[in-house]
Every structure is written in C-alpha cells, then in structure tokens.
Design a protein around this motif. Structure first.
Motif: not given
Length: 71
Positions: A21-44
């Motif tokens: 599961m961790e390998f899948f999330m790293i390969k699909t860019g899940f953590y990068d997407k979550v980081t962007v979404l969290e920063s947008e949420k905090r900015a808003w």
C-alpha cells in the motif's frame, strides 16, 4: 505457543500488504497531492473569505464570548 507459526504468517502477510500500500501511494504521487491539498486548505482557512464565512455562520459568537467573560 501452540499457534506461533500462524501468528508469524499473519504478521508477515500484514507487513507485506502494508508495504505494498505504501509503495502504491508513493508511485502514484499520493503524498504530493495531499501536500498540495493541505497547503491550499490552510491558505484558504487563513483568507478573509474564510473568516467572513465563519463569522456569517456564527454571528452571535462575540455575544456568547462576552457573556462568558462577564460570569
């Protein structure tokens, strides 16, 4: 420890599933997407629009705070 081999098999299987599961999330860019979404949420949340929305949803917040302060 009658069923030690059964517990070892379950532990190894669980570790393999978790690692895949961790390998899948790293390969699909899940953590990068979550980081962007969290920063947008905090900015808003810190924007004036969000503060206005919070105030509009609870206009008597200042009245409640004043009553609690007086008691």
């Amino acid at each position: 420890m009658k069923f030690l081999d059964w517990y070892v098999k379950i532990a190894v299987g669980s570790a393999m599933i978790g690692a895949s599961m961790e390998f899948f999330m790293i390969k699909t860019g899940f953590y990068d997407k979550v980081t962007v979404l969290e920063s947008e949420k905090r900015a808003w949340e810190n924007s004036p629009e969000a503060q206005a929305a919070r105030e509009a949803l609870n206009p008597w917040r200042h009245i409640d705070a004043k009553e609690n302060k007086d008691q």
